[in-house]
Scaffold this active site. Structure first.
Site, PDB file in Angstrom:
ATOM      1  N   SER A  82      47.996  47.064  54.288  1.00  0.00           N
ATOM      2  CA  SER A  82      47.152  48.030  55.571  1.00  0.00           C
ATOM      3  C   SER A  82      47.274  48.177  57.006  1.00  0.00           C
ATOM      4  CB  SER A  82      45.251  47.396  55.822  1.00  0.00           C
ATOM      5  OG  SER A  82      45.201  46.374  56.438  1.00  0.00           O
ATOM      6  N   ASP A 244      36.943  47.254  62.999  1.00  0.00           N
ATOM      7  CA  ASP A 244      36.740  46.921  62.595  1.00  0.00           C
ATOM      8  C   ASP A 244      37.346  45.009  64.091  1.00  0.00           C
ATOM      9  OD1 ASP A 244      39.808  46.866  62.766  1.00  0.00           O
ATOM     10  OD2 ASP A 244      39.166  46.130  60.646  1.00  0.00           O
ATOM     11  N   HIS A 247      42.441  45.484  62.584  1.00  0.00           N
ATOM     12  CA  HIS A 247      43.693  46.018  62.846  1.00  0.00           C
ATOM     13  C   HIS A 247      44.203  46.663  64.449  1.00  0.00           C
ATOM     14  CE1 HIS A 247      42.269  46.162  58.408  1.00  0.00           C
ATOM     15  NE2 HIS A 247      43.771  45.665  58.480  1.00  0.00           N
TER      16      HIS A 247
END
Length: 348
Positions: A82, A244, A247
Site C-alpha cells: 500500500s 486512517d 498510512h
C-alpha cells in the site's frame, strides 16, 4: 522468477545476524519481556480496532509524465504494498509513483512512462505476479516498497527477504535497475502503543537490515526509509498521517519520494547531489556493516562497491553508503487548493 534456493544459506544466516544487531534500541528488552504475557496480544487487537481497514483503492497514476519532452520515455514500474500504491491519498499527483515520475522527468528532461503494479495489503510473497506483469512492459527501473505487512503478519524475515531477492534477481536479469525502499519503522504508528511499539520498531529494523544485505547482493540498491518521517509524525500527526492514522499523508509520501528520487536517478546513470556527510557514516565498508548503519540512519543509500579492484573483503561484499540531497518532487498544495498545472499526459 528465480529459484528460492539460489542464495547460499550462509549469506542468509549472516544477513539475519546483522538484522538482529540493527534491531537493538530503546525498549527492546522490555518489549521482549512483555511478549511472554498477554499484553502484546491485547495491544495488537486494540490496534486492529483503531486502524481502519482499507476502503477505496488508491488513485491510479499510470501514464506518461512530461510527454512533450524530447527523447524516448524512460519506463518505470512501482511494485510492493500500500505504501507503493499510495493508499491514503485521494489525488493521482499525490501518489509516490506520480511524485517519482514527475521528479524523474523534470531532472532527466525526458518523458517517463509509469506503470504501477503495487497492491494494497501485499506481502513480499506477493511480489512474484507483480514482477511478471512488470516484465511485460520492459522497465528501465523498478522502485519496490515492501515489508510493512510482513512485519504486521509476522512473516519470518528470512522468508520475506527470500521473496524480495528473487524479485530483484529476476528484474536485474532482464536489464532493469532496481531501487528498494526498505521496511519503514512501524514504531512511528500512533495507534500502536508501548510495549508493542518497541517490538514493532525492533522487527522493522531487523527486516530492513536483512533486506539491504540481500538486495545489494542481488545487484540492486536500497534506501533506508526507517524513521524518516518519525520526527514530523510525532510533531504533526494530523498533518503527516492520512485519515486512517496508519498510512502517510500526501506530505508524508512526498518526503519518502524525495529520499528515493536521488537513488533512482543514480541507478539510471545520472549523478545527483549528495547531502552534507554525516561524520563516520559515508564511505565503503562491508555490506553487513553498511546494512547495520543504514537501518539506524534513515535516508541512507546502500549499493555495491569495489575496494582495490575487489568486490569482496574479509567481511563479505563491499558496499557504498551515501547520503544524497533530498530532491523536491513537485509541490503538494494544501487540501482544497487548485491543482498544479498537469504534468501527466495520457491514460491514468
Amino acid at each position: 522468477m528465480g529459484d528460492a534456493g539460489s542464495v547460499a544459506p550462509v549469506r542468509w544466516q549472516r544477513a539475519w545476524r546483522i538484522a538482529r544487531l540493527a534491531a537493538i534500541g530503546t525498549g527492546a528488552t522490555v518489549a521482549a519481556t512483555a511478549a511472554t504475557g498477554g499484553v502484546l496480544l491485547g495491544q495488537a487487537r486494540q490496534a486492529r480496532r483503531t486502524i481502519p481497514m482499507a476502503e477505496a483503492p488508491p488513485p491510479r497514476c499510470d501514464g506518461v509524465y512530461g510527454a512533450r519532452l524530447p527523447g524516448p520515455p524512460v519506463t518505470m514500474v512501482v511494485l510492493g504494498d500500500s505504501s507503493a500504491a499510495g493508499y491514503g491519498v485521494h489525488r493521482r499527483r499525490e501518489t509516490p509513483g506520480s511524485l517519482l515520475a514527475t521528479g524523474l522527468s523534470r531532472r532527466l528532461h525526458r518523458p517517463v512512462r509509469l506503470h504501477r503494479f503495487a497492491v494494497v495489503g501485499a506481502l513480499s510473497a506477493g511480489l512474484r505476479p507483480q514482477v511478471e506483469s512488470a516484465l511485460e512492459v520492459e522497465p528501465d527501473v523498478a522502485v519496490v516498497l515492501v515489508g510493512g505487512n510482513d512485519v504486521t503478519n509476522r512473516t519470518p524475515p528470512a522468508l520475506a527477504v527470500r521473496y524480495l531477492v528473487d524479485a530483484v534477481r529476476t528484474l536485474r536479469a532482464a536489464g532493469c535497475e532496481v531501487v528498494v525502499g526498505t521496511c519503514p519503522d512501524l514504531g512511528t504508528i500512533r495507534p500502536i502503543q508501548p510495549p508493542l511499539r518497541w517490538l514493532a520498531r525492533r522487527w522493522s529494523r531487523q527486516l530492513a537490515a536483512a533486506q539491504t544485505v540481500a538486495v545489494v547482493e542481488a545487484g540492486g540498491r536500497t534506501v533506508s526509509l526507517g524513521d524518516l518521517l518519525g520526527p514530523r509524525f510525532a510533531a504533526e500527526p494530523g498533518r503527516m498521517f492520512a485519515w486512517d492514522r496508519f498510512h502517510p499523508s500526501a506530505e508524508g509520501y512526498a518526503m519518502a519520494a524525495a529520499a528515493l528520487l536521488p537513488t533512482v536517478l543514480s541507478a539510471l546513470g545520472a549523478a545527483p547531489e549528495r547531502r552534507p556527510s554525516l561524520a563516520g557514516l559515508e564511505g565503503v565498508r562491508s555490506l553487513p556493516e553498511a546494512a547495520h548503519a543504514a537501518a539506524r540512519h534513515a535516508g541512507t543509500e546502500v549499493s555495491g562497491a569495489q575496494l582495490r579492484g575487489r568486490d569482496r573483503g574479509p567481511g563479505g561484499r563491499w558496499a557504498q553508503l551515501r547520503r544524497r540531497a533530498l530532491f523536491g518532487v513537485g509541490a503538494v498544495p494544501p487540501t482544497g487548493t487548485a491543482a498544479d498545472p498537469a504534468t501527466l499526459e495520457g491514460t491514468a
